[in-house]
Design a protein around this motif. Structure first.
Motif, PDB file in Angstrom:
ATOM      1  N   ARG A  14       0.848  -1.206   0.000  1.00 19.98           N
ATOM      2  CA  ARG A  14       0.000   0.000   0.000  1.00 19.98           C
ATOM      3  C   ARG A  14       0.875   1.245   0.000  1.00 19.98           C
ATOM      4  NH1 ARG A  14      -4.548  -2.361   4.263  1.00 19.98           N
ATOM      5  NH2 ARG A  14      -5.513  -3.724   2.715  1.00 19.98           N
ATOM      6  N   LYS A  15       2.019   1.153   0.609  1.00 20.22           N
ATOM      7  CA  LYS A  15       2.962   2.275   0.586  1.00 20.22           C
ATOM      8  C   LYS A  15       3.538   2.442  -0.825  1.00 20.22           C
ATOM      9  CE  LYS A  15       7.008   4.288   2.765  1.00 20.22           C
ATOM     10  NZ  LYS A  15       6.337   5.614   2.792  1.00 20.22           N
ATOM     11  N   LYS A  16       3.972   1.360  -1.394  1.00 22.71           N
ATOM     12  CA  LYS A  16       4.579   1.426  -2.728  1.00 22.71           C
ATOM     13  C   LYS A  16       3.582   1.979  -3.763  1.00 22.71           C
ATOM     14  CE  LYS A  16       6.884  -1.256  -6.293  1.00 22.71           C
ATOM     15  NZ  LYS A  16       7.352   0.015  -6.847  1.00 22.71           N
ATOM     16  N   GLY A  17       2.374   1.416  -3.770  1.00 20.11           N
ATOM     17  CA  GLY A  17       1.372   1.850  -4.749  1.00 20.11           C
ATOM     18  C   GLY A  17       1.078   3.338  -4.622  1.00 20.11           C
ATOM     19  N   PHE A  18       0.890   3.803  -3.394  1.00 20.32           N
ATOM     20  CA  PHE A  18       0.556   5.217  -3.157  1.00 20.32           C
ATOM     21  C   PHE A  18       1.749   6.121  -3.464  1.00 20.32           C
ATOM     22  CE2 PHE A  18       0.188   8.968  -0.420  1.00 20.32           C
ATOM     23  CZ  PHE A  18      -1.132   9.354  -0.605  1.00 20.32           C
ATOM     24  N   ASP A  19       2.894   5.794  -2.875  1.00 19.19           N
ATOM     25  CA  ASP A  19       4.071   6.677  -3.002  1.00 19.19           C
ATOM     26  C   ASP A  19       4.508   6.815  -4.461  1.00 19.19           C
ATOM     27  OD1 ASP A  19       3.832   6.552  -0.273  1.00 19.19           O
ATOM     28  OD2 ASP A  19       5.933   6.053   0.134  1.00 19.19           O
ATOM     29  N   ASP A  20       4.420   5.737  -5.236  1.00 22.08           N
ATOM     30  CA  ASP A  20       4.851   5.792  -6.641  1.00 22.08           C
ATOM     31  C   ASP A  20       3.971   6.741  -7.461  1.00 22.08           C
ATOM     32  OD1 ASP A  20       6.865   4.072  -6.058  1.00 22.08           O
ATOM     33  OD2 ASP A  20       6.060   2.337  -7.155  1.00 22.08           O
ATOM     34  N   VAL A  21       2.661   6.716  -7.208  1.00 19.40           N
ATOM     35  CA  VAL A  21       1.774   7.639  -7.933  1.00 19.40           C
ATOM     36  C   VAL A  21       2.073   9.077  -7.501  1.00 19.40           C
ATOM     37  CG1 VAL A  21      -0.625   8.376  -8.249  1.00 19.40           C
ATOM     38  CG2 VAL A  21      -0.053   5.941  -8.329  1.00 19.40           C
ATOM     39  N   ILE A  22       2.201   9.289  -6.189  1.00 20.22           N
ATOM     40  CA  ILE A  22       2.451  10.652  -5.673  1.00 20.22           C
ATOM     41  C   ILE A  22       3.767  11.205  -6.229  1.00 20.22           C
ATOM     42  CG2 ILE A  22       2.935  11.956  -3.539  1.00 20.22           C
ATOM     43  CD1 ILE A  22      -0.092  11.234  -4.075  1.00 20.22           C
ATOM     44  N   ALA A  23       4.758  10.332  -6.378  1.00 20.21           N
ATOM     45  CA  ALA A  23       6.073  10.772  -6.877  1.00 20.21           C
ATOM     46  C   ALA A  23       5.987  11.343  -8.299  1.00 20.21           C
ATOM     47  CB  ALA A  23       7.055   9.605  -6.839  1.00 20.21           C
ATOM     48  N   GLN A  24       4.943  10.946  -9.017  1.00 19.15           N
ATOM     49  CA  GLN A  24       4.782  11.475 -10.385  1.00 19.15           C
ATOM     50  C   GLN A  24       4.115  12.849 -10.397  1.00 19.15           C
ATOM     51  OE1 GLN A  24       2.527   8.384 -12.337  1.00 19.15           O
ATOM     52  NE2 GLN A  24       4.028   6.870 -11.661  1.00 19.15           N
ATOM     53  N   HIS A  25       3.730  13.346  -9.213  1.00 21.74           N
ATOM     54  CA  HIS A  25       3.047  14.647  -9.134  1.00 21.74           C
ATOM     55  C   HIS A  25       3.784  15.529  -8.132  1.00 21.74           C
ATOM     56  CE1 HIS A  25      -0.373  13.172 -11.504  1.00 21.74           C
ATOM     57  NE2 HIS A  25      -0.108  12.015 -10.905  1.00 21.74           N
ATOM     58  N   PRO A  26       4.772  16.276  -8.603  1.00 18.43           N
ATOM     59  CA  PRO A  26       5.679  16.989  -7.698  1.00 18.43           C
ATOM     60  C   PRO A  26       5.001  18.042  -6.822  1.00 18.43           C
ATOM     61  CG  PRO A  26       6.260  17.345 -10.027  1.00 18.43           C
ATOM     62  CD  PRO A  26       5.140  16.383 -10.009  1.00 18.43           C
ATOM     63  N   GLU A  27       3.774  18.425  -7.151  1.00 21.76           N
ATOM     64  CA  GLU A  27       3.094  19.398  -6.274  1.00 21.76           C
ATOM     65  C   GLU A  27       2.696  18.760  -4.938  1.00 21.76           C
ATOM     66  OE1 GLU A  27       1.969  18.059  -9.080  1.00 21.76           O
ATOM     67  OE2 GLU A  27      -0.213  17.930  -9.159  1.00 21.76           O
ATOM     68  N   PHE A  28       2.637  17.416  -4.904  1.00 21.67           N
ATOM     69  CA  PHE A  28       2.305  16.718  -3.655  1.00 21.67           C
ATOM     70  C   PHE A  28       3.578  16.359  -2.901  1.00 21.67           C
ATOM     71  CE2 PHE A  28      -1.427  16.075  -6.234  1.00 21.67           C
ATOM     72  CZ  PHE A  28      -2.470  16.145  -5.325  1.00 21.67           C
ATOM     73  N   LYS A  29       3.468  16.351  -1.565  1.00 15.19           N
ATOM     74  CA  LYS A  29       4.643  15.998  -0.772  1.00 15.19           C
ATOM     75  C   LYS A  29       4.235  15.133   0.424  1.00 15.19           C
ATOM     76  CE  LYS A  29       8.736  18.080   1.012  1.00 15.19           C
ATOM     77  NZ  LYS A  29       9.091  19.162   1.886  1.00 15.19           N
ATOM     78  N   ILE A  30       4.888  13.976   0.562  1.00 19.46           N
ATOM     79  CA  ILE A  30       4.666  13.155   1.763  1.00 19.46           C
ATOM     80  C   ILE A  30       5.683  13.640   2.793  1.00 19.46           C
ATOM     81  CG2 ILE A  30       4.689  10.808   2.718  1.00 19.46           C
ATOM     82  CD1 ILE A  30       4.102   9.844  -0.240  1.00 19.46           C
ATOM     83  N   VAL A  31       5.205  14.364   3.823  1.00 17.39           N
ATOM     84  CA  VAL A  31       6.143  14.985   4.770  1.00 17.39           C
ATOM     85  C   VAL A  31       6.541  14.022   5.890  1.00 17.39           C
ATOM     86  CG1 VAL A  31       5.523  17.377   4.290  1.00 17.39           C
ATOM     87  CG2 VAL A  31       4.211  16.095   5.999  1.00 17.39           C
ATOM     88  N   ALA A  32       5.734  12.999   6.128  1.00 22.07           N
ATOM     89  CA  ALA A  32       6.085  12.016   7.157  1.00 22.07           C
ATOM     90  C   ALA A  32       5.374  10.719   6.854  1.00 22.07           C
ATOM     91  CB  ALA A  32       5.661  12.511   8.539  1.00 22.07           C
ATOM     92  N   SER A  33       6.022   9.592   7.160  1.00 20.25           N
ATOM     93  CA  SER A  33       5.424   8.279   6.941  1.00 20.25           C
ATOM     94  C   SER A  33       5.904   7.375   8.060  1.00 20.25           C
ATOM     95  CB  SER A  33       5.857   7.750   5.569  1.00 20.25           C
ATOM     96  OG  SER A  33       5.224   6.512   5.310  1.00 20.25           O
ATOM     97  N   GLN A  34       4.972   6.922   8.877  1.00 22.06           N
ATOM     98  CA  GLN A  34       5.361   6.157  10.070  1.00 22.06           C
ATOM     99  C   GLN A  34       4.329   5.072  10.354  1.00 22.06           C
ATOM    100  OE1 GLN A  34       6.869   8.951  13.108  1.00 22.06           O
ATOM    101  NE2 GLN A  34       6.055   7.494  14.608  1.00 22.06           N
ATOM    102  N   THR A  35       4.768   3.999  10.987  1.00 23.49           N
ATOM    103  CA  THR A  35       3.814   2.902  11.240  1.00 23.49           C
ATOM    104  C   THR A  35       2.876   3.209  12.409  1.00 23.49           C
ATOM    105  OG1 THR A  35       3.516   0.538  11.670  1.00 23.49           O
ATOM    106  CG2 THR A  35       5.400   1.583  12.732  1.00 23.49           C
TER     107      THR A  35
END
Ligand code: GYE
Length: 326
Positions: A183-204
Motif C-alpha cells: 500500500r505504501k509502494k502503490g501510493f508513493d509511486d503515484v504521488i512521486a509522479q506529481h511533484p506538487e504533492f509531498k509526503i512529509v512524514a510516513s510512520q507505522t
C-alpha cells in the motif's frame, strides 16, 4: 547399433530433462487427497478490528456450511505465536492450512514445516516474501487483494480531488507485512509522479486505532501544515480523525482523510464527510478459499495469485452502498 557421440549427447540431454522434471515434481506443493470432508486449519494473525472479524466469520460460516472441521487459532498479533499455531496444526494432522501470515518473512519457517509434513498451505489475505517461498512449490496459492493497486487507487483519487491539499502524512500498517509494504509502494509511486504533492512524514501505526491516533497526533504537531492523512487501514484512519479533532481541526475540511478496508464504520464516516475516500479491501474469503481447496484436490491447475475484487467509496456512492459494506 553403434553408439555415436551424438547419441550420447542426446541421451544425456534427455536424462537432464528428466532430472529437471523429477526435481520440479518433488518441488511441487503437497497434494490434497479427495475426500468427502476435511479437517482444515485457519491461522489468523489477530482479531483487533472489524476486517479480521469479518474474515474469520466468513471462514467459519463456510466451514460450517460444508461440514468441514475448522481448527482456528488467533496469533494475537505475534508472528512467533503464529508459527507455533501452525506447528500445532501440523501436530494435529490437519489436511490443509489456510494461513494469513502476519509478516512477510517470519512465517516462512511455518510454511516450510507444513510442506515438510506434506500438508498444503493456502495463503489468505497477506503474502510472504516472494524471494523466500514460491506459489505452486512451497504453498499452493495466495488469495487476496492487490495491495499495490489499492494504494494507487487512493493516490489517484487524491490527485484528482485534492483541491489544493497536497501536504501528506502517511500512517503505515504493520511493519514487514505485505499490505503495508505494497500500500505504501502503490501510493508513493503515484504521488512521486506529481511533484506538487509531498509526503512529509510516513510512520507505522501498526494497523491499530489507538497507535494510529498517537502517531497522527505526534506527526500533526511536527507538521502543522499537513492537510492530508493517508492511513493504510480504517482503524488508523479513525484514530487519525480523533487526532485531527484534538488538534482543533476539522476532519474532511481542514484535513482530508484517506483509508483502505471499507468497513461499515468507515463508510459511514465517508457519508458523514469525515473520511474523504476509502478503497475496500474485501475480507469475504470463505467461499473462494474453500472452493480453491476443492479445486486443488480435484487436480485443477491453481493460479499463483487469486485476486479479490475491491469496491471504492467516496461521497458519490457511500450512502447508496453503506448497507453492502461489511
Ligand atoms: O487492511 C487490516 C488488517 O491484511 C489486508 O490487515 C489485511 C489488513 C487489513 O488488520 O485492517
Amino acid at each position: 547399433m553403434t553408439i555415436t557421440r551424438r547419441h550420447l549427447l542426446i541421451s544425456s540431454a534427455a536424462a537432464a530433462a528428466a532430472a529437471v522434471l523429477v526435481s520440479r515434481a518433488s518441488a511441487a506443493a503437497p497434494p490434497l487427497a479427495k475426500k468427502e470432508t476435511y479437517k482444515v486449519g485457519f491461522a489468523q494473525t489477530e482479531s483487533n478490528n472489524p476486517w479480521r472479524l469479518a474474515q474469520t466469520a466468513s471462514m467459519q460460516a463456510e466451514a460450517e456450511k460444508r461440514g468441514w472441521q475448522l481448527v482456528y487459532t488467533d496469533a494475537a498479533g505475534s508472528a512467533a505465536k503464529q508459527v507455533a499455531d501452525v506447528n500445532s496444526m501440523i501436530a494435529q494432522g490437519v489436511d490443509l492450512i489456510f494461513l494469513a501470515p502476519r509478516e512477510e518473512k517470519p512465517l516462512i519457517p511455518a510454511i516450510m514445516a507444513a510442506k515438510g509434513a506434506n500438508i498444503p498451505v493456502i495463503l489468505l489475505d497477506r503474502n510472504v516474501d516472494q524471494t523466500l517461498a514460491t506459489a505452486g512449490e512451497d504453498y499452493v496459492t495466495f488469495i487476496g487483494s492487490n495491495f499495490i493497486e489499492e494504494g494507487q487507487r487512493i493516490a489517484e483519487w487524491l490527485v484528482a480531488n485534492a483541491n489544493g491539499k497536497t501536504t501528506i502524512i502517511e500512517l503505515e500498517g504493520t511493519t514487514g507485512s505485505s499490505p503495508a509494504n505494497d500500500r505504501k509502494k502503490g501510493f508513493d509511486d503515484v504521488i512521486a509522479q506529481h511533484p506538487e504533492f509531498k509526503i512529509v512524514a510516513s510512520q507505522t501505526g501498526d494497523f491499530a486505532r489507538d497507535k494510529g491516533r498517537q502517531v497522527a497526533e505526534t506527526l500533526l504537531q511536527a507538521h502543522p501544515d499537513a492537510n492530508v492523512i493517508y492511513a493504510h487501514n480504517d482503524e488508523m484512519a479513525i484514530g487519525a480523525i480523533a487526532a485531527v479533532e484534538a488538534a482543533g481541526k476539522v476532519a474532511g475540511t481542514d484535513v482530508l482523510i484517506l483509508s483502505i478496508d471499507g468497513g461499515k464504520e468507515a463508510v459511514q464516516l465517508v457519508v458523514d464527510g469525515k473520511i474523504a475516500a476509502v478503497v475496500e479491501c474485501n475480507p469475504r474469503f470463505g467461499p473462494k478459499a474453500f472452493d480453491t481447496a476443492v479445486a486443488y484436490a480435484n487436480g485443477e491447475t491453481i493460479p499463483a495469485l487469486i485476486l479479490n475484487p475491491d469496491q471504492f467509496y467516496d461521497a458519490s456512492n457511500a450512502a447508496e452502498l453503506l448497507s453492502t459494506a461489511y
